[in-house]
Design a protein around this motif. Structure first.
Motif: not given
Length: 90
Positions: A76-78, A81-82
């Motif tokens: 979920a973190i990956i 989007k940054p």
């Protein structure tokens, strides 16, 4: 964390902050849990200072910064989007 054996310092900090029962409560919670090796990289005396009763509010804030309400997987973190912003309990 206790059974794993790599989080003794974290468990000690959670106990000093009286947060163990809170994390046993209704969850789920995601904990970004530093290992004992990570704590060992801090300057000498930092942990001992945080564990003093007079520093309990600071310790609680620091620990809550490592906890997210809900089940947050690595994927979920990956998938975010940054830049990734995650709301912690603090």
């Amino acid at each position: 964390a206790i059974a794993n054996g790599n989080f003794k310092t974290l468990v000690k900090a959670l106990q000093a902050a009286d947060l163990v029962d809170a994390l046993k409560g209704p969850g789920p919670f995601t904990v970004f849990a530093p290992t004992d090796d990570a704590f060992a990289k801090l300057p000498p005396g930092v942990i001992d200072d945080l564990l003093k009763p007079e520093n309990k509010p600071k310790l609680i804030a620091l620990l809550k910064y490592h906890v997210v309400a809900g089940n947050l997987t690595a994927q979920a973190i990956i998938d975010k989007k940054p830049p990734v912003r995650i709301e912690t309990l603090d």
